[in-house]
Structures are given as structure tokens and as C-alpha cells.
Scaffold this motif. Structure first.
Motif, PDB file in Angstrom:
ATOM      1  N   ILE A 149       0.865  -1.185   0.000  1.00 26.02           N
ATOM      2  CA  ILE A 149       0.000   0.000   0.000  1.00 26.02           C
ATOM      3  C   ILE A 149       0.901   1.234   0.000  1.00 26.02           C
ATOM      4  O   ILE A 149       1.916   1.258   0.707  1.00 26.02           O
ATOM      5  CB  ILE A 149      -0.912   0.020   1.253  1.00 26.02           C
ATOM      6  CG1 ILE A 149      -1.886  -1.166   1.214  1.00 26.02           C
ATOM      7  CG2 ILE A 149      -1.670   1.339   1.369  1.00 26.02           C
ATOM      8  CD1 ILE A 149      -2.705  -1.331   2.485  1.00 26.02           C
ATOM      9  N   VAL A 150       0.523   2.232  -0.775  1.00 26.09           N
ATOM     10  CA  VAL A 150       1.253   3.496  -0.796  1.00 26.09           C
ATOM     11  C   VAL A 150       0.312   4.589  -0.295  1.00 26.09           C
ATOM     12  O   VAL A 150      -0.814   4.718  -0.770  1.00 26.09           O
ATOM     13  CB  VAL A 150       1.734   3.848  -2.226  1.00 26.09           C
ATOM     14  CG1 VAL A 150       2.462   5.187  -2.234  1.00 26.09           C
ATOM     15  CG2 VAL A 150       2.607   2.738  -2.789  1.00 26.09           C
ATOM     16  N   ALA A 164      -5.224   8.603   9.790  1.00 23.47           N
ATOM     17  CA  ALA A 164      -6.572   8.341   9.262  1.00 23.47           C
ATOM     18  C   ALA A 164      -6.507   7.995   7.775  1.00 23.47           C
ATOM     19  O   ALA A 164      -7.266   7.141   7.305  1.00 23.47           O
ATOM     20  CB  ALA A 164      -7.470   9.560   9.491  1.00 23.47           C
ATOM     21  N   ARG A 165      -5.595   8.617   7.049  1.00 20.46           N
ATOM     22  CA  ARG A 165      -5.413   8.309   5.622  1.00 20.46           C
ATOM     23  C   ARG A 165      -4.926   6.863   5.454  1.00 20.46           C
ATOM     24  O   ARG A 165      -5.339   6.167   4.532  1.00 20.46           O
ATOM     25  CB  ARG A 165      -4.421   9.301   5.018  1.00 20.46           C
ATOM     26  CG  ARG A 165      -4.273   9.170   3.529  1.00 20.46           C
ATOM     27  CD  ARG A 165      -3.363  10.233   2.960  1.00 20.46           C
ATOM     28  NE  ARG A 165      -4.145  11.412   2.612  1.00 20.46           N
ATOM     29  CZ  ARG A 165      -3.657  12.441   1.939  1.00 20.46           C
ATOM     30  NH1 ARG A 165      -2.389  12.466   1.576  1.00 20.46           N
ATOM     31  NH2 ARG A 165      -4.423  13.463   1.643  1.00 20.46           N
ATOM     32  N   ALA A 169      -6.793   3.630   3.623  1.00 23.70           N
ATOM     33  CA  ALA A 169      -6.143   2.737   2.652  1.00 23.70           C
ATOM     34  C   ALA A 169      -6.258   1.277   3.096  1.00 23.70           C
ATOM     35  O   ALA A 169      -6.512   0.387   2.278  1.00 23.70           O
ATOM     36  CB  ALA A 169      -4.677   3.136   2.478  1.00 23.70           C
ATOM     37  N   LEU A 170      -6.088   1.033   4.391  1.00 25.79           N
ATOM     38  CA  LEU A 170      -6.190  -0.333   4.915  1.00 25.79           C
ATOM     39  C   LEU A 170      -7.611  -0.876   4.836  1.00 25.79           C
ATOM     40  O   LEU A 170      -7.811  -2.084   4.724  1.00 25.79           O
ATOM     41  CB  LEU A 170      -5.709  -0.380   6.369  1.00 25.79           C
ATOM     42  CG  LEU A 170      -4.224  -0.166   6.604  1.00 25.79           C
ATOM     43  CD1 LEU A 170      -3.948  -0.024   8.095  1.00 25.79           C
ATOM     44  CD2 LEU A 170      -3.396  -1.282   5.995  1.00 25.79           C
ATOM     45  N   SER A 171      -8.601   0.006   4.882  1.00 20.94           N
ATOM     46  CA  SER A 171     -10.001  -0.438   4.883  1.00 20.94           C
ATOM     47  C   SER A 171     -10.381  -1.128   3.575  1.00 20.94           C
ATOM     48  O   SER A 171     -11.372  -1.840   3.526  1.00 20.94           O
ATOM     49  CB  SER A 171     -10.939   0.739   5.160  1.00 20.94           C
ATOM     50  OG  SER A 171     -10.998   1.603   4.036  1.00 20.94           O
ATOM     51  N   HIS A 172      -9.569  -0.960   2.549  1.00 24.04           N
ATOM     52  CA  HIS A 172      -9.821  -1.626   1.265  1.00 24.04           C
ATOM     53  C   HIS A 172      -9.173  -3.007   1.214  1.00 24.04           C
ATOM     54  O   HIS A 172      -9.244  -3.674   0.181  1.00 24.04           O
ATOM     55  CB  HIS A 172      -9.311  -0.755   0.110  1.00 24.04           C
ATOM     56  CG  HIS A 172      -9.972   0.590   0.064  1.00 24.04           C
ATOM     57  ND1 HIS A 172     -11.271   0.761  -0.369  1.00 24.04           N
ATOM     58  CD2 HIS A 172      -9.533   1.815   0.433  1.00 24.04           C
ATOM     59  CE1 HIS A 172     -11.591   2.043  -0.276  1.00 24.04           C
ATOM     60  NE2 HIS A 172     -10.563   2.694   0.209  1.00 24.04           N
ATOM     61  N   VAL A 176      -6.622  -7.560   5.930  1.00 24.16           N
ATOM     62  CA  VAL A 176      -5.808  -6.853   6.933  1.00 24.16           C
ATOM     63  C   VAL A 176      -6.698  -6.212   7.987  1.00 24.16           C
ATOM     64  O   VAL A 176      -6.465  -6.337   9.177  1.00 24.16           O
ATOM     65  CB  VAL A 176      -4.961  -5.748   6.257  1.00 24.16           C
ATOM     66  CG1 VAL A 176      -4.167  -4.958   7.300  1.00 24.16           C
ATOM     67  CG2 VAL A 176      -4.027  -6.351   5.213  1.00 24.16           C
ATOM     68  N   LEU A 177      -7.725  -5.513   7.529  1.00 19.88           N
ATOM     69  CA  LEU A 177      -8.540  -4.706   8.418  1.00 19.88           C
ATOM     70  C   LEU A 177     -10.004  -4.878   8.064  1.00 19.88           C
ATOM     71  O   LEU A 177     -10.417  -4.588   6.943  1.00 19.88           O
ATOM     72  CB  LEU A 177      -8.129  -3.238   8.266  1.00 19.88           C
ATOM     73  CG  LEU A 177      -8.697  -2.233   9.232  1.00 19.88           C
ATOM     74  CD1 LEU A 177      -8.270  -2.529  10.651  1.00 19.88           C
ATOM     75  CD2 LEU A 177      -8.246  -0.834   8.834  1.00 19.88           C
ATOM     76  N   ALA A 178     -10.764  -5.343   9.040  1.00 22.35           N
ATOM     77  CA  ALA A 178     -12.206  -5.509   8.805  1.00 22.35           C
ATOM     78  C   ALA A 178     -12.846  -4.145   8.587  1.00 22.35           C
ATOM     79  O   ALA A 178     -12.421  -3.144   9.154  1.00 22.35           O
ATOM     80  CB  ALA A 178     -12.838  -6.207  10.014  1.00 22.35           C
ATOM     81  N   GLN A 179     -13.843  -4.089   7.757  1.00 13.33           N
ATOM     82  CA  GLN A 179     -14.563  -2.830   7.497  1.00 13.33           C
ATOM     83  C   GLN A 179     -15.096  -2.259   8.799  1.00 13.33           C
ATOM     84  O   GLN A 179     -15.506  -2.991   9.682  1.00 13.33           O
ATOM     85  CB  GLN A 179     -15.745  -3.068   6.535  1.00 13.33           C
ATOM     86  CG  GLN A 179     -15.309  -3.458   5.132  1.00 13.33           C
ATOM     87  CD  GLN A 179     -14.566  -2.359   4.417  1.00 13.33           C
ATOM     88  OE1 GLN A 179     -14.828  -1.186   4.595  1.00 13.33           O
ATOM     89  NE2 GLN A 179     -13.621  -2.741   3.584  1.00 13.33           N
TER      90      GLN A 179
END
Length: 183
Positions: A149-150, A164-165, A169-172, A176-179
Motif C-alpha cells: 500500500i502506498v 486516518a489516511r 487505505a487499509l479499509s480496502h 488486513v482490516l475488517a470494514q
């Protein structure tokens, strides 16, 4: 709130904000923040400069890989790495297989503004530190570009805003990261 499934590994140049943004990110995600350099210093009971001087860079890089591998196997956290850690193919592979790398991409001018007055950057103790920074920057870009991820830095965003940015990015990445985390 969702759950972090993999360790988020912050990569990038010195001055990119890996520690500051990583700490804020860990706080926003409710997980621990770890720093690979701090882990090495604590284990060796010596500074990185002392390790380099006494044992050499190869020894340091081997310990760095061991620490990164150990932290990737433990409870998911936010992990900040030294600027050179992601240059090693083995480290990139370990991080990609077990965690997720986030490159905090910062342009050279902003990096220079952030690091030019710091005395804690041994790589920049040269006759022309800006030229040294440019050389390091250009040499490392192809490696950092391999990050999963960039996230582009924005000098107008606070550290919390940058974190927060990264959450966005992680939310996609549902692996890695649950919604819903950080929202």
C-alpha cells in the motif's frame, strides 16, 4: 470496531513519519505500536551506531531480519522499520507473506525540511547532506515501490490526519482490516 488481522509495517525514508504516523495509527486501531530499531537496541543493550561500529552492518541487518520475523509472528500490531529494512529482499518477502507494508511516500523537498536540522541521522553526517539524502532517496524508491500500500504524505495534514489516511487505505484490504475499523 473491527480487528487487525495482520501486522501493518510502516516503511519509507527517514523523516517520512513512520514512527509518528505509526504511533497514531496504532492508537486509532487500538493495537500496540512497535519499532524494529528500538527492539534491536533493547536486545543488544547498545545503540544502532554502536552495533554498526562494533559488529558491522551485516550483523545489524541479520538482527533486523530476526526482529521483523519475530514481530510478524506475534500479535498483529503496527510496526515501524528503519529506512533500510525494506531494501532487503528477505524482509520484503517476510512482510508481504505475513503482514502488509505501507509506504509513507514523501517527496524529497518535504523530507529535507523534516530531517535537515536533526542530529540523529548518521547517514546524513556528510559534507553535503541534502545531496546524500537525494542519493539515498533515488536508490531506495524502487524498493519502497514494492510496498503493498502506498500512502502519500500531505504536509498540510496532521499526524492524526495521516494516520486516518492510512486507516482509509487499509479499509480496502479485508485480509488486513475488517470494514468499520477507525470509522
Amino acid at each position: 470496531m473491527g480487528r487487525l488481522a495482520k501486522t501493518v509495517v510502516m516503511v519509507g525514508m527517514m523523516g517520512a513519519g513512520k514512527t509518528a504516523v505509526g504511533t497514531a495509527l496504532a492508537r486509532q486501531l487500538g493495537v500496540e505500536f512497535r519499532d524494529s530499531d528500538e527492539e534491536i537496541v533493547r536486545a543488544a543493550d547498545r545503540t544502532i551506531a554502536e552495533i554498526f561500529e562494533r559488529d558491522g552492518e551485516a550483523f545489524f541487518r541479520a538482527r533486523e531480519t530476526e526482529v521483523i520475523a519475530r514481530l510478524l509472528r506475534s500479535t498483529p500490531c503496527v510496526l515501524s522499520t528503519g529506512g533500510g529494512a525494506f531494501l532487503a529482499a528477505l524482509n520484503r518477502a517476510l512482510i508481504h507473506e505475513t503482514g502488509v507494508s505501507v509506504w509513507l511516500r514523501v517527496d524529497l523537498d518535504l523530507l529535507w525540511q523534516r530531517v535537515r536540522h536533526k542530529t540523529t541521522r548518521p547517514l546524513l553526517r556528510t559534507a553535503n547532506p541534502r545531496a546524500t539524502l537525494r542519493t539515498l532517496y533515488e536508490a531506495r524508491l524502487p524498493f519502497y515501490a514494492e510496498a503493498d500500500i502506498v500512502v502519500d504524505a500531505d504536509e498540510h495534514l496532521s499526524v492524526e490526519g495521516m494516520a486516518a489516511r492510512v486507516v482509509e487505505a487499509l479499509s480496502h484490504r479485508p485480509d488486513v482490516l475488517a470494514q468499520g475499523v477507525g470509522q
